[in-house]
Design a protein around this motif. Structure first.
Motif, PDB file in Angstrom:
ATOM      1  N   PRO A  67     -26.576  25.764 -11.286  1.00 30.65           N
ATOM      2  CA  PRO A  67     -27.412  26.939 -11.568  1.00 30.65           C
ATOM      3  C   PRO A  67     -28.647  26.521 -12.371  1.00 30.65           C
ATOM      4  O   PRO A  67     -28.543  25.782 -13.342  1.00 30.65           O
ATOM      5  CB  PRO A  67     -26.496  27.831 -12.418  1.00 30.65           C
ATOM      6  N   ARG A  68     -29.806  27.002 -11.956  1.00 37.20           N
ATOM      7  CA  ARG A  68     -31.048  26.700 -12.681  1.00 37.20           C
ATOM      8  C   ARG A  68     -31.979  27.896 -12.582  1.00 37.20           C
ATOM      9  O   ARG A  68     -32.092  28.507 -11.533  1.00 37.20           O
ATOM     10  CB  ARG A  68     -31.773  25.485 -12.088  1.00 37.20           C
ATOM     11  N   SER A  72     -37.338  25.438 -14.402  1.00 34.24           N
ATOM     12  CA  SER A  72     -36.604  24.657 -15.401  1.00 34.24           C
ATOM     13  C   SER A  72     -36.032  23.366 -14.823  1.00 34.24           C
ATOM     14  O   SER A  72     -35.173  22.740 -15.429  1.00 34.24           O
ATOM     15  CB  SER A  72     -35.460  25.497 -15.992  1.00 34.24           C
ATOM     16  N   GLY A  73     -36.516  22.995 -13.638  1.00 27.09           N
ATOM     17  CA  GLY A  73     -36.006  21.787 -12.993  1.00 27.09           C
ATOM     18  C   GLY A  73     -36.468  20.505 -13.658  1.00 27.09           C
ATOM     19  O   GLY A  73     -37.307  20.498 -14.555  1.00 27.09           O
ATOM     20  N   ARG A  74     -35.923  19.397 -13.210  1.00 28.25           N
ATOM     21  CA  ARG A  74     -36.264  18.096 -13.789  1.00 28.25           C
ATOM     22  C   ARG A  74     -37.738  17.776 -13.599  1.00 28.25           C
ATOM     23  O   ARG A  74     -38.345  17.068 -14.400  1.00 28.25           O
ATOM     24  CB  ARG A  74     -35.399  16.999 -13.153  1.00 28.25           C
ATOM     25  N   ASP A  75     -38.326  18.282 -12.500  1.00 32.12           N
ATOM     26  CA  ASP A  75     -39.744  18.020 -12.247  1.00 32.12           C
ATOM     27  C   ASP A  75     -40.635  18.668 -13.293  1.00 32.12           C
ATOM     28  O   ASP A  75     -41.790  18.304 -13.461  1.00 32.12           O
ATOM     29  CB  ASP A  75     -40.137  18.528 -10.855  1.00 32.12           C
ATOM     30  N   ARG A  76     -40.094  19.660 -14.042  1.00 27.45           N
ATOM     31  CA  ARG A  76     -40.844  20.323 -15.108  1.00 27.45           C
ATOM     32  C   ARG A  76     -40.410  19.847 -16.485  1.00 27.45           C
ATOM     33  O   ARG A  76     -40.883  20.349 -17.503  1.00 27.45           O
ATOM     34  CB  ARG A  76     -40.644  21.835 -15.016  1.00 27.45           C
ATOM     35  N   GLY A  77     -39.514  18.870 -16.534  1.00 29.36           N
ATOM     36  CA  GLY A  77     -39.028  18.377 -17.817  1.00 29.36           C
ATOM     37  C   GLY A  77     -37.996  19.287 -18.453  1.00 29.36           C
ATOM     38  O   GLY A  77     -37.791  19.253 -19.667  1.00 29.36           O
ATOM     39  N   GLY A  78     -37.331  20.118 -17.632  1.00 28.20           N
ATOM     40  CA  GLY A  78     -36.331  21.042 -18.167  1.00 28.20           C
ATOM     41  C   GLY A  78     -35.018  20.323 -18.478  1.00 28.20           C
ATOM     42  O   GLY A  78     -34.654  19.351 -17.817  1.00 28.20           O
ATOM     43  N   GLN A  94     -22.764  25.392 -18.291  1.00 24.58           N
ATOM     44  CA  GLN A  94     -21.618  24.790 -18.976  1.00 24.58           C
ATOM     45  C   GLN A  94     -20.292  25.293 -18.381  1.00 24.58           C
ATOM     46  O   GLN A  94     -19.321  24.533 -18.295  1.00 24.58           O
ATOM     47  CB  GLN A  94     -21.694  25.075 -20.468  1.00 24.58           C
ATOM     48  N   ARG A  95     -20.270  26.535 -17.968  1.00 28.80           N
ATOM     49  CA  ARG A  95     -19.075  27.066 -17.312  1.00 28.80           C
ATOM     50  C   ARG A  95     -18.811  26.309 -16.009  1.00 28.80           C
ATOM     51  O   ARG A  95     -17.681  25.950 -15.695  1.00 28.80           O
ATOM     52  CB  ARG A  95     -19.272  28.567 -17.045  1.00 28.80           C
ATOM     53  N   GLN A  96     -19.882  26.029 -15.247  1.00 25.87           N
ATOM     54  CA  GLN A  96     -19.759  25.272 -14.005  1.00 25.87           C
ATOM     55  C   GLN A  96     -19.284  23.843 -14.283  1.00 25.87           C
ATOM     56  O   GLN A  96     -18.442  23.305 -13.563  1.00 25.87           O
ATOM     57  CB  GLN A  96     -21.108  25.248 -13.272  1.00 25.87           C
ATOM     58  N   ALA A  97     -19.827  23.247 -15.341  1.00 25.52           N
ATOM     59  CA  ALA A  97     -19.430  21.876 -15.692  1.00 25.52           C
ATOM     60  C   ALA A  97     -17.954  21.810 -16.060  1.00 25.52           C
ATOM     61  O   ALA A  97     -17.229  20.890 -15.633  1.00 25.52           O
ATOM     62  CB  ALA A  97     -20.291  21.372 -16.848  1.00 25.52           C
ATOM     63  N   LEU A  98     -17.468  22.756 -16.846  1.00 30.31           N
ATOM     64  CA  LEU A  98     -16.050  22.776 -17.224  1.00 30.31           C
ATOM     65  C   LEU A  98     -15.161  22.945 -15.996  1.00 30.31           C
ATOM     66  O   LEU A  98     -14.108  22.305 -15.880  1.00 30.31           O
ATOM     67  CB  LEU A  98     -15.794  23.915 -18.211  1.00 30.31           C
ATOM     68  N   SER A  99     -15.589  23.793 -15.070  1.00 27.42           N
ATOM     69  CA  SER A  99     -14.796  24.041 -13.868  1.00 27.42           C
ATOM     70  C   SER A  99     -14.763  22.821 -12.956  1.00 27.42           C
ATOM     71  O   SER A  99     -13.698  22.414 -12.472  1.00 27.42           O
ATOM     72  CB  SER A  99     -15.370  25.238 -13.116  1.00 27.42           C
ATOM     73  N   GLU A 113     -23.284  32.116  -5.621  1.00 31.47           N
ATOM     74  CA  GLU A 113     -23.125  32.563  -7.003  1.00 31.47           C
ATOM     75  C   GLU A 113     -24.153  31.886  -7.917  1.00 31.47           C
ATOM     76  O   GLU A 113     -24.702  32.525  -8.830  1.00 31.47           O
ATOM     77  CB  GLU A 113     -21.709  32.275  -7.500  1.00 31.47           C
ATOM     78  N   CYS A 114     -24.429  30.617  -7.665  1.00 32.07           N
ATOM     79  CA  CYS A 114     -25.452  29.908  -8.440  1.00 32.07           C
ATOM     80  C   CYS A 114     -26.828  30.514  -8.192  1.00 32.07           C
ATOM     81  O   CYS A 114     -27.631  30.679  -9.119  1.00 32.07           O
ATOM     82  CB  CYS A 114     -25.465  28.422  -8.073  1.00 32.07           C
ATOM     83  N   SER A 115     -27.088  30.858  -6.928  1.00 30.91           N
ATOM     84  CA  SER A 115     -28.379  31.466  -6.572  1.00 30.91           C
ATOM     85  C   SER A 115     -28.542  32.818  -7.264  1.00 30.91           C
ATOM     86  O   SER A 115     -29.626  33.145  -7.759  1.00 30.91           O
ATOM     87  CB  SER A 115     -28.461  31.633  -5.053  1.00 30.91           C
TER      88      SER A 115
END
Length: 230
Positions: A67-68, A72-78, A94-99, A113-115
């Motif tokens: 989810p982003r 806020s992507g890496r191309d913007r330094g997020g 963080q919820r996605q990472a734990l899962s 759901e991420c979208s």
């Protein structure tokens, strides 16, 4: 790369703040436009960059959707998932990472759901941005705004006096720093923000440039500049 882009943004923000705010009024909490980073700030920043980079790598390796919020992507330094108490999308990450990584908290989020989470976060960011813009506009009529106008007129009178000591036929050139926002620059030594005209394309954030003052009226708080040399 993301960390480098963010560091570049922070460095420019700090340079601009130093041009605008008197050294004696600089604070490390960002109050009243001040912005200065201590060694402690830089250590925390680096730690968060490492956390965000590692989280992105692990989720990508697991081929899990991330989810982003827009912009806020890496191309913007997020950074990824570093402020769950302050940003909704970071809590979702963080919820996605734990899962995905720890098999905790239920099934991983689907791409749909991420979208949906991305849309909610982006809408919230846009509303906050609009609110801040409205608040800033209203401050132009407040005492704080009047104080800024008084400070601007004082700085412009100083510039007028400086130019008065030179031959009128000479071009009125001063140095400036690009803020990276719509070709806006801050006049070095005066702390005045002004739009730079005569630019083909956009000025790079943090560029030190020379600008020519084409209009100057201290009593009205008016100054116009155009690009003289990058």
């Amino acid at each position: 790369e993301a960390a480098q882009k963010r560091e570049s943004r922070m460095r420019v923000k700090e340079l601009v703040a130093k041009e605008i705010i008197d050294a004696g009024n600089m604070r490390d909490d960002g109050a009243n436009g001040s912005f200065v980073r201590t060694r402690g700030h830089m250590i925390v920043d680096t730690s968060l960059d490492i956390h965000g980079s590692a989280l992105s790598f692990l989720l990508s390796r697991a081929k899990a959707p991330i989810p982003r919020a827009s912009g806020s992507g890496r191309d913007r330094g997020g950074r990824l998932g570093t402020a769950p108490l302050r940003r909704y999308i970071d809590g979702i990450i963080q919820r996605q990472a734990l899962s995905v990584l720890c098999k905790y908290g239920g099934a991983p989020m689907t791409r749909k759901e991420c979208s949906d989470a991305n849309k909610i976060a982006t809408d919230a960011i846009n509303k906050i941005t609009n609110l801040r813009s409205s608040k800033k506009a209203s401050e132009d009529f407040s005492n704080k705004g009047n104080n800024n106008i008084t400070k601007r007129k004082k700085a412009l009178r100083s510039l007028e006096s400086h130019f008065a000591s030179f031959d009128r036929e000479k071009r009125r050139i001063v140095s400036a720093l690009s803020t990276g926002v719509k070709n806006q620059v801050v006049i070095s030594g005066l702390g005045i923000l002004v739009q730079c005209k005569g630019v083909k394309g956009t000025l790079k954030s943090g560029d030190r440039i020379l600008v020519m003052v084409t209009k100057l009226n201290a009593e009205k708080g008016l100054i116009e500049v155009e690009l003289a040399q990058r």
